[in-house]
Design a protein around this motif. Structure first.
Motif, PDB file in Angstrom:
ATOM      1  N   THR A 235     150.369 -18.608 -11.796  1.00 61.60           N
ATOM      2  CA  THR A 235     149.301 -18.878 -10.837  1.00 61.60           C
ATOM      3  C   THR A 235     149.632 -20.169 -10.091  1.00 61.60           C
ATOM      4  O   THR A 235     149.988 -21.179 -10.706  1.00 61.60           O
ATOM      5  CB  THR A 235     147.951 -19.026 -11.577  1.00 61.60           C
ATOM      6  OG1 THR A 235     147.691 -17.804 -12.250  1.00 61.60           O
ATOM      7  CG2 THR A 235     146.815 -19.334 -10.612  1.00 61.60           C
ATOM      8  N   ILE A 236     149.527 -20.104  -8.754  1.00 62.08           N
ATOM      9  CA  ILE A 236     149.822 -21.283  -7.935  1.00 62.08           C
ATOM     10  C   ILE A 236     148.593 -21.651  -7.111  1.00 62.08           C
ATOM     11  O   ILE A 236     148.000 -20.804  -6.440  1.00 62.08           O
ATOM     12  CB  ILE A 236     151.033 -21.010  -7.009  1.00 62.08           C
ATOM     13  CG1 ILE A 236     152.271 -20.725  -7.865  1.00 62.08           C
ATOM     14  CG2 ILE A 236     151.277 -22.199  -6.070  1.00 62.08           C
ATOM     15  CD1 ILE A 236     153.522 -20.386  -7.090  1.00 62.08           C
ATOM     16  N   ILE A 237     148.227 -22.930  -7.187  1.00 63.34           N
ATOM     17  CA  ILE A 237     147.107 -23.460  -6.400  1.00 63.34           C
ATOM     18  C   ILE A 237     147.707 -24.451  -5.408  1.00 63.34           C
ATOM     19  O   ILE A 237     148.485 -25.330  -5.813  1.00 63.34           O
ATOM     20  CB  ILE A 237     146.119 -24.258  -7.300  1.00 63.34           C
ATOM     21  CG1 ILE A 237     145.801 -23.536  -8.606  1.00 63.34           C
ATOM     22  CG2 ILE A 237     144.874 -24.695  -6.524  1.00 63.34           C
ATOM     23  CD1 ILE A 237     144.828 -22.447  -8.514  1.00 63.34           C
TER      24      ILE A 237
ATOM     25  N   GLY B 142     158.801 -26.287 -11.643  1.00 65.88           N
ATOM     26  CA  GLY B 142     157.884 -25.835 -12.698  1.00 65.88           C
ATOM     27  C   GLY B 142     158.264 -24.492 -13.303  1.00 65.88           C
ATOM     28  O   GLY B 142     157.556 -24.007 -14.180  1.00 65.88           O
ATOM     29  N   GLY B 143     159.361 -23.895 -12.835  1.00 65.67           N
ATOM     30  CA  GLY B 143     159.823 -22.623 -13.411  1.00 65.67           C
ATOM     31  C   GLY B 143     158.749 -21.553 -13.350  1.00 65.67           C
ATOM     32  O   GLY B 143     158.206 -21.274 -12.285  1.00 65.67           O
ATOM     33  N   GLU B 144     158.436 -20.998 -14.503  1.00 66.06           N
ATOM     34  CA  GLU B 144     157.444 -19.911 -14.559  1.00 66.06           C
ATOM     35  C   GLU B 144     156.043 -20.425 -14.880  1.00 66.06           C
ATOM     36  O   GLU B 144     155.106 -19.657 -15.032  1.00 66.06           O
ATOM     37  CB  GLU B 144     157.870 -18.874 -15.601  1.00 66.06           C
ATOM     38  CG  GLU B 144     158.963 -17.930 -15.124  1.00 66.06           C
ATOM     39  CD  GLU B 144     158.649 -17.305 -13.763  1.00 66.06           C
ATOM     40  OE1 GLU B 144     157.616 -16.657 -13.631  1.00 66.06           O
ATOM     41  OE2 GLU B 144     159.447 -17.517 -12.821  1.00 66.06           O
TER      42      GLU B 144
ATOM     43  N   LEU C  61     148.584 -27.683 -15.910  1.00 59.46           N
ATOM     44  CA  LEU C  61     149.455 -27.099 -14.887  1.00 59.46           C
ATOM     45  C   LEU C  61     150.626 -28.043 -14.598  1.00 59.46           C
ATOM     46  O   LEU C  61     150.497 -29.260 -14.771  1.00 59.46           O
ATOM     47  CB  LEU C  61     148.687 -26.911 -13.565  1.00 59.46           C
ATOM     48  CG  LEU C  61     147.308 -26.270 -13.606  1.00 59.46           C
ATOM     49  CD1 LEU C  61     146.649 -26.327 -12.238  1.00 59.46           C
ATOM     50  CD2 LEU C  61     147.427 -24.831 -14.074  1.00 59.46           C
ATOM     51  N   GLN C  62     151.723 -27.498 -14.123  1.00 54.18           N
ATOM     52  CA  GLN C  62     152.770 -28.346 -13.543  1.00 54.18           C
ATOM     53  C   GLN C  62     152.228 -28.866 -12.218  1.00 54.18           C
ATOM     54  O   GLN C  62     151.462 -28.163 -11.552  1.00 54.18           O
ATOM     55  CB  GLN C  62     154.033 -27.519 -13.280  1.00 54.18           C
ATOM     56  CG  GLN C  62     154.764 -27.103 -14.528  1.00 54.18           C
ATOM     57  CD  GLN C  62     155.423 -28.285 -15.211  1.00 54.18           C
ATOM     58  OE1 GLN C  62     156.007 -29.147 -14.561  1.00 54.18           O
ATOM     59  NE2 GLN C  62     155.324 -28.339 -16.528  1.00 54.18           N
ATOM     60  N   HIS C  63     152.626 -30.076 -11.832  1.00 56.83           N
ATOM     61  CA  HIS C  63     152.126 -30.643 -10.573  1.00 56.83           C
ATOM     62  C   HIS C  63     153.300 -30.992  -9.655  1.00 56.83           C
ATOM     63  O   HIS C  63     154.114 -31.853  -9.987  1.00 56.83           O
ATOM     64  CB  HIS C  63     151.300 -31.909 -10.889  1.00 56.83           C
ATOM     65  CG  HIS C  63     150.869 -32.650  -9.661  1.00 56.83           C
ATOM     66  ND1 HIS C  63     150.474 -33.960  -9.683  1.00 56.83           N
ATOM     67  CD2 HIS C  63     150.767 -32.270  -8.351  1.00 56.83           C
ATOM     68  CE1 HIS C  63     150.149 -34.360  -8.471  1.00 56.83           C
ATOM     69  NE2 HIS C  63     150.330 -33.352  -7.637  1.00 56.83           N
ATOM     70  N   LEU C  64     153.378 -30.289  -8.535  1.00 58.72           N
ATOM     71  CA  LEU C  64     154.393 -30.640  -7.530  1.00 58.72           C
ATOM     72  C   LEU C  64     153.760 -31.568  -6.502  1.00 58.72           C
ATOM     73  O   LEU C  64     152.875 -31.149  -5.743  1.00 58.72           O
ATOM     74  CB  LEU C  64     154.926 -29.372  -6.840  1.00 58.72           C
ATOM     75  CG  LEU C  64     155.827 -29.636  -5.613  1.00 58.72           C
ATOM     76  CD1 LEU C  64     157.094 -30.398  -6.005  1.00 58.72           C
ATOM     77  CD2 LEU C  64     156.197 -28.327  -4.919  1.00 58.72           C
ATOM     78  N   ASP C  65     154.198 -32.820  -6.483  1.00 56.59           N
ATOM     79  CA  ASP C  65     153.744 -33.807  -5.501  1.00 56.59           C
ATOM     80  C   ASP C  65     154.800 -33.792  -4.391  1.00 56.59           C
ATOM     81  O   ASP C  65     155.790 -34.509  -4.445  1.00 56.59           O
ATOM     82  CB  ASP C  65     153.663 -35.164  -6.218  1.00 56.59           C
ATOM     83  CG  ASP C  65     153.398 -36.330  -5.278  1.00 56.59           C
ATOM     84  OD1 ASP C  65     153.409 -36.134  -4.046  1.00 56.59           O
ATOM     85  OD2 ASP C  65     153.200 -37.447  -5.784  1.00 56.59           O
TER      86      ASP C  65
END
Ligand code: DC
Length: 219
Positions: free
Chosen positions: A3-5, A115-117, A28-32
């Motif tokens: 799931t991507i937010i 964040g891979g999967e 969740l993984q966090h992409l900044d």
């Protein structure tokens, strides 16, 4: 399927803070993604390549060297101090290199793989429009430019950076203009984004609104 937010919006709107809190809440993984452009700009400056034609090639090679670990940022294994990464000077440099289509292209797949999967929250300018067009849930945060400058001012003061509010207002509006009007991946809400005006909202109030929509995915 993960799931991507996505959380997009202009500088100083508070999307980074909301993304971080959301990541903590739901693990969740966090992409900044702003940090990706900032790291890239710093690296290019360190190479004295800011205006050179090799710039895109360097971005292509350099993307292999980013690392985000435990809230810290590394470039080629060297930790980049938070004050340097978050300074307004670095923000302007990031906004300037971010207009270049080849730089954006070089960083695209790196961001998609982040964040891979694992489930992910990604914040930036083009997360919902370009990087993750199929994200399950998209938000666009906006706020009056003066309020955003004030928020950034408080944030930078806390970091020990000495800036005037008037200068910051000018810089934020210059960056806004550049980010919104560039040809490649301009800052704008995705057609299916939920737009939240945060001008009169606290961080917690914004988080509550976001969480309300996320619950269906994580409970
Ligand atoms: O979110 P930030 O303030 O850390 O971003 C710094 C600059 O990086 C921003 O002014 C434009 C660029 N950027 C971008 O072009 N695309 C993104 N997804 C994130 C940041």
């Amino acid at each position: 399927m993960r799931t991507i937010i996505t959380l997009d919006g202009p500088g100083g709107v508070g999307k980074g803070t909301v993304a971080k809190l959301l990541a903590e809440k739901y693990n969740l993984q966090h992409l900044d993604s702003g940090a990706v452009y900032r790291l890239c700009a710093l690296h290019l400056q360190d190479c004295l390549l800011f205006d050179a034609s090799e710039l895109e090639q360097v971005a292509e090679v350099f993307k292999m060297k980013f690392e985000f670990k435990n809230g810290k940022f590394f470039s080629a294994g060297v930790e980049i101090p938070e004050e340097r990464l978050r300074s307004e000077f670095t923000a302007q440099a990031a906004s300037q290199i971010a207009v270049k289509p080849k730089i954006r292209a070089a960083l695209l797949q790196w961001q998609r793989n982040y964040g891979g999967e694992e489930n992910l929250v990604a914040d930036g300018r083009d997360m919902g429009t370009v990087v993750f067009p199929d994200a399950q849930l998209k938000f666009f945060l906006d706020a009056d430019a003066k309020i955003r400058a004030k928020r950034r001012f408080e944030q930078l003061k806390k970091q020990g950076e000495n800036v005037s509010l008037a200068a910051l207002e000018r810089e934020i509006s210059e960056r806004d203009k550049r980010d919104r009007n560039r040809e490649t991946a301009p800052l704008k809400p995705a057609a299916d984004a939920i737009v939240i005006d945060t001008t009169d909202l606290s961080v917690n109030a914004v988080l509550d609104k976001v969480v309300e929509r996320c619950q269906v995915f994580f409970n």
